[in-house]
Design a protein around this motif. Structure first.
Motif, PDB file in Angstrom:
ATOM      1  N   MET A  18      -0.555   4.639  -7.788  1.00 42.50           N
ATOM      2  CA  MET A  18       0.093   5.588  -8.684  1.00 42.50           C
ATOM      3  C   MET A  18       1.175   4.891  -9.508  1.00 42.50           C
ATOM      4  O   MET A  18       1.896   5.520 -10.261  1.00 42.50           O
ATOM      5  N   GLY A  77      12.585   6.494  -5.597  1.00 41.97           N
ATOM      6  CA  GLY A  77      11.188   6.894  -5.672  1.00 41.97           C
ATOM      7  C   GLY A  77      11.035   8.355  -5.295  1.00 41.97           C
ATOM      8  O   GLY A  77      12.032   9.058  -5.051  1.00 41.97           O
ATOM      9  N   GLY A  78       9.786   8.789  -5.231  1.00 41.48           N
ATOM     10  CA  GLY A  78       9.504  10.178  -4.897  1.00 41.48           C
ATOM     11  C   GLY A  78       9.934  10.535  -3.483  1.00 41.48           C
ATOM     12  O   GLY A  78      10.331  11.670  -3.215  1.00 41.48           O
ATOM     13  N   ASN A  82      12.281  13.701  -2.649  1.00 39.56           N
ATOM     14  CA  ASN A  82      11.828  14.801  -1.788  1.00 39.56           C
ATOM     15  C   ASN A  82      12.740  14.972  -0.573  1.00 39.56           C
ATOM     16  O   ASN A  82      13.065  16.101  -0.174  1.00 39.56           O
ATOM     17  N   SER A 116       6.151  12.168   2.564  1.00 36.39           N
ATOM     18  CA  SER A 116       7.615  12.072   2.520  1.00 36.39           C
ATOM     19  C   SER A 116       8.278  13.338   3.076  1.00 36.39           C
ATOM     20  O   SER A 116       9.404  13.266   3.583  1.00 36.39           O
ATOM     21  N   GLY A 160       0.439  18.097  -9.007  1.00 44.69           N
ATOM     22  CA  GLY A 160      -0.209  16.796  -9.063  1.00 44.69           C
ATOM     23  C   GLY A 160      -0.261  16.201  -7.671  1.00 44.69           C
ATOM     24  O   GLY A 160       0.561  15.348  -7.323  1.00 44.69           O
ATOM     25  N   THR A 162      -1.301  14.127  -4.277  1.00 41.37           N
ATOM     26  CA  THR A 162      -1.589  12.712  -4.076  1.00 41.37           C
ATOM     27  C   THR A 162      -3.083  12.454  -3.907  1.00 41.37           C
ATOM     28  O   THR A 162      -3.614  11.489  -4.432  1.00 41.37           O
ATOM     29  N   ASP A 215       8.744  11.097 -11.231  1.00 41.18           N
ATOM     30  CA  ASP A 215       9.018   9.667 -11.058  1.00 41.18           C
ATOM     31  C   ASP A 215       8.655   8.819 -12.279  1.00 41.18           C
ATOM     32  O   ASP A 215       7.467   8.627 -12.575  1.00 41.18           O
ATOM     33  N   LYS A 218       5.907   6.050 -11.801  1.00 45.40           N
ATOM     34  CA  LYS A 218       4.480   6.371 -11.680  1.00 45.40           C
ATOM     35  C   LYS A 218       3.901   6.476 -13.101  1.00 45.40           C
ATOM     36  O   LYS A 218       3.788   5.473 -13.791  1.00 45.40           O
ATOM     37  N   SER A 332      -8.890   3.411  -2.774  1.00 45.05           N
ATOM     38  CA  SER A 332      -8.388   3.967  -1.524  1.00 45.05           C
ATOM     39  C   SER A 332      -9.183   5.217  -1.194  1.00 45.05           C
ATOM     40  O   SER A 332     -10.062   5.634  -1.946  1.00 45.05           O
ATOM     41  N   ARG A 340     -11.143   7.426  -3.825  1.00 41.81           N
ATOM     42  CA  ARG A 340     -10.130   8.029  -4.676  1.00 41.81           C
ATOM     43  C   ARG A 340      -9.759   7.029  -5.759  1.00 41.81           C
ATOM     44  O   ARG A 340      -9.414   5.888  -5.462  1.00 41.81           O
TER      45      ARG A 340
HETATM   46  N1  0PR Z   1       5.068  12.776  -4.109  1.00 36.61           N
HETATM   47  C1  0PR Z   1       3.801  12.558  -4.478  1.00 36.61           C
HETATM   48  C2  0PR Z   1       2.986  13.706  -5.016  1.00 36.61           C
HETATM   49  C3  0PR Z   1       3.235  11.274  -4.363  1.00 36.61           C
HETATM   50  O1  0PR Z   1       1.964  11.068  -4.715  1.00 36.61           O
HETATM   51  C4  0PR Z   1       4.036  10.228  -3.872  1.00 36.61           C
HETATM   52  C5  0PR Z   1       3.506   8.837  -3.740  1.00 36.61           C
HETATM   53  C6  0PR Z   1       5.373  10.515  -3.493  1.00 36.61           C
HETATM   54  C7  0PR Z   1       5.849  11.794  -3.630  1.00 36.61           C
HETATM   55  C8  0PR Z   1       6.283   9.454  -2.939  1.00 36.61           C
HETATM   56  O2  0PR Z   1       6.666   8.588  -3.936  1.00 36.61           O
HETATM   57  P1  0PR Z   1       7.247   7.133  -3.615  1.00 36.61           P
HETATM   58  O3  0PR Z   1       6.092   6.348  -3.064  1.00 36.61           O
HETATM   59  O4  0PR Z   1       7.705   6.679  -4.971  1.00 36.61           O
HETATM   60  O5  0PR Z   1       8.334   7.272  -2.669  1.00 36.61           O
HETATM   61  N2  0PR Z   1       2.145   8.659  -3.539  1.00 36.61           N
HETATM   62  C9  0PR Z   1       1.726   7.439  -2.925  1.00 36.61           C
HETATM   63  C10 0PR Z   1       1.710   6.293  -3.869  1.00 36.61           C
HETATM   64  O6  0PR Z   1       0.886   6.203  -4.783  1.00 36.61           O
HETATM   65  C11 0PR Z   1       0.503   7.628  -2.167  1.00 36.61           C
HETATM   66  C12 0PR Z   1      -0.400   6.511  -2.051  1.00 36.61           C
HETATM   67  C13 0PR Z   1      -0.035   5.347  -1.443  1.00 36.61           C
HETATM   68  C14 0PR Z   1      -1.647   6.602  -2.609  1.00 36.61           C
HETATM   69  C15 0PR Z   1      -0.930   4.307  -1.382  1.00 36.61           C
HETATM   70  C16 0PR Z   1      -2.531   5.592  -2.538  1.00 36.61           C
HETATM   71  C17 0PR Z   1      -2.168   4.435  -1.952  1.00 36.61           C
HETATM   72  O7  0PR Z   1      -3.086   3.402  -1.923  1.00 36.61           O
HETATM   73  O8  0PR Z   1       2.582   5.437  -3.704  1.00 36.61           O
END
Ligand code: 0PR
Length: 364
Positions: A18, A77-78, A82, A116, A160, A162, A215, A218, A332, A340
Motif C-alpha cells: 500500500m 502511519g495508519g 488508529n 492496528s 478502503g 486492507t 495516510d 500510501k 500477498s 491480492r
Molecule cells: N488502516 C488500513 C486500512 C490499512 O490498510 C493499514 C495498512 C493501516 C491502517 C496501518 O497503516 P500503517 O502500516 O501505515 O501503520 N495496511 C497494511 C500495509 O499495506 C497491510 C498490509 C501489509 C498489506 C502487508 C499487505 C502487506 O503485504 O502496510
C-alpha cells in the motif's frame, strides 16, 4: 573490504504494497528536512509550519468543514493514527476518568478493521468488539447496532479496507455511534487519497465523523513515514495531550516524541504537487487498472472480487500463487488465501500485462 551498498527495493514487481514510489518533489523535500523534529515545534519552527499545512491539506481532502483550523497531526502511519483515535475516544468517554479500570470500555469495529485496532485495544485496555461483515465484505450496520451499548467509546468504519478495498456504510455507522453517545472514527488510511474522486460517502461532510485516518505514505505518494490523524474538533486532540515540562511548548498530543520532519515535509510537497489533478489522474488510472486486471482474471475462470477501490482479490490456487512469487512478483493473500493485488500508482498496465503473461505461462 567495503560491502557494496544494498539496492533499495524496486517497485517494478510490487503488487502487494500500500506504499508507492514517492513524488520527486516529495523525495527532495523529505531529504531537506531529514534532521528536523516536529515533536519540538518551538525549536524546529519551519517544520512546525509545514505540519500545519499538511493538516490543512489532508483536511481539505477529507472535506473537513474548516480545513484551515482542523485539528490533527502527521503520524508515523495508519497504526499510530488508529491507536490515537482509540485513545482519544477512551479518554473522552463519559466517566472514564473517574472510573478507569472499574468499568469496561469497548470499541466496536467491523471484522475488516486493520490489525492496528487490535494493538490499540491491547495497549489501552479496552475491549474490541469485532462485528461480522455483510456478504460484500462491508460492515453490517445491523450487526454494529447490536454490538454497541453505553460503554462503547468508539465506533469504527473503514473507508478502503486492507483486504478488499471496501467502503463501509459510513453515514449509517455514524448515526449508530451518535445514538449511543460514542465517538466515530473513519479509517481512510489507504482510501483517503482516491475517495475524493468517487461518489462514496466517507468524509467529515458525509457523516458525524470525529476522527479520521488518512495516510500520505500510501496513496498520497509521500515518503515513509507519513500517516495522518485528523479530528473535527480540537477537543479530540486535547484529550491526548500530556504536559511537557522541559520543552518550550507546554504539551504534546502525539504518541511518539521525536518525529520525522522528512515525513511532514514530504507529505506537504506531495500534496502541493498532486492535489487535486495529479491525485485524480492517479486514482482514475488505478481504477482502470483494477477493472482490467479483475476482468483478465475472471476471463481465465478465477473467482475475482469486483473492485470497489483499486484493489483486486481473486481465488488463485496456492501452487500458482507460489509460482508467481518465485517469478519475482510481490503478491500477498487475504486472510482466506485469495491473491491480492493493490493497484498503486507505481503499478502500470504494462506490469499487469507482464503479470498476466507469467500467470498464463504458469498455468500451461
Ligand atoms: N488502516 C488500513 C486500512 C490499512 O490498510 C493499514 C495498512 C493501516 C491502517 C496501518 O497503516 P500503517 O502500516 O501505515 O501503520 N495496511 C497494511 C500495509 O499495506 C497491510 C498490509 C501489509 C498489506 C502487508 C499487505 C502487506 O503485504 O502496510
Amino acid at each position: 573490504m567495503r560491502q557494496p551498498e544494498p539496492e533499495p527495493q524496486s517497485f517494478n514487481r510490487v503488487l502487494s504494497s500500500m506504499c508507492t514510489e514517492p513524488h520527486p518533489d516529495a523525495r527532495a523535500a523529505a531529504e531537506r528536512f531529514l534532521a528536523t523534529n516536529p515533536g519540538d515545534p518551538a525549536t524546529y519552527e519551519a517544520v512546525a509550519d509545514l505540519e500545519a499545512q499538511a493538516v490543512e491539506g489532508l483536511a481539505t481532502l477529507a472535506a473537513h468543514p474548516t480545513p484551515s483550523d482542523a485539528a490533527g497531526y502527521v503520524t508515523s502511519g495508519g497504526t499510530e493514527a488508529n491507536v490515537q483515535a482509540v485513545r482519544s475516544a477512551r479518554n473522552r468517554h463519559e466517566g472514564s476518568d473517574a472510573e478507569k479500570g472499574e468499568r469496561d470500555i469497548n470499541v466496536v469495529a467491523p471484522e475488516s478493521a486493520h490489525f492496528s485496532f487490535h494493538k490499540a485495544a491491547e495497549l489501552l485496555g479496552v475491549e474490541l468488539r469485532t462485528v461480522p461483515l455483510d456478504d460484500d465484505y462491508r460492515a453490517d450496520p445491523e450487526a454494529v447496532a447490536a454490538a454497541v451499548d453505553d460503554a462503547t467509546a468508539l465506533v469504527v468504519g473503514v473507508a478502503g479496507s486492507t483486504e478488499y478495498g471496501r467502503v463501509d456504510p459510513i453515514p449509517e455507522l455514524g448515526s449508530i455511534a451518535d445514538e449511543v453517545g460514542a465517538g466515530f472514527h473513519v479509517d481512510a488510511a489507504w482510501g483517503g487519497f482516491v475517495l475524493p474522486f468517487t461518489d462514496h460517502a466517507w468524509s467529515f461532510a458525509d457523516a458525524p465523523v470525529d476522527t479520521l485516518t488518512i495516510d500520505p505514505h500510501k496513496f498520497g505518494q509521500a515518503p515513509v513515514p507519513a500517516g495522518g490523524l485528523l479530528a473535527r474538533e480540537d477537543a479530540a486532540l486535547d484529550a491526548l495531550a500530556v504536559d511537557t515540562p522541559y520543552l518550550e511548548t507546554r504539551s504534546q498530543a502525539t504518541l511518539t516524541g521525536t518525529r520525522s520532519g522528512a515525513g511532514v515535509a514530504g507529505a506537504v510537497a506531495a500534496i502541493d504537487a498532486l492535489w487535486p489533478d495529479g491525485y485524480r489522474e492517479a486514482a482514475e488510472r488505478a481504477a482502470e487498472n483494477a477493472e482490467w486486471l479483475a476482468g483478465e482474471l475472471a476471463d481465465r475462470g478465477y473467482d475475482a472480487v469486483e473492485p470497489e477501490l483499486p484493489l483486486v482479490a481473486a481465488d488463485v490456487p496456492e501452487s500458482e500463487f507460489r509460482a508467481l512469487r518465485d517469478a519475482g512478483w510481490k503478491v500477498s493473500r487475504t486472510g482466506t488465501g485469495e491473491l491480492r493485488v493493490v493497484c498503486m500508482p507505481h503499478v502500470t498496465r504494462a506490469a499487469l500485462r507482464a503479470f498476466i503473461d507469467d500467470l498464463d505461462r504458469i498455468r500451461r
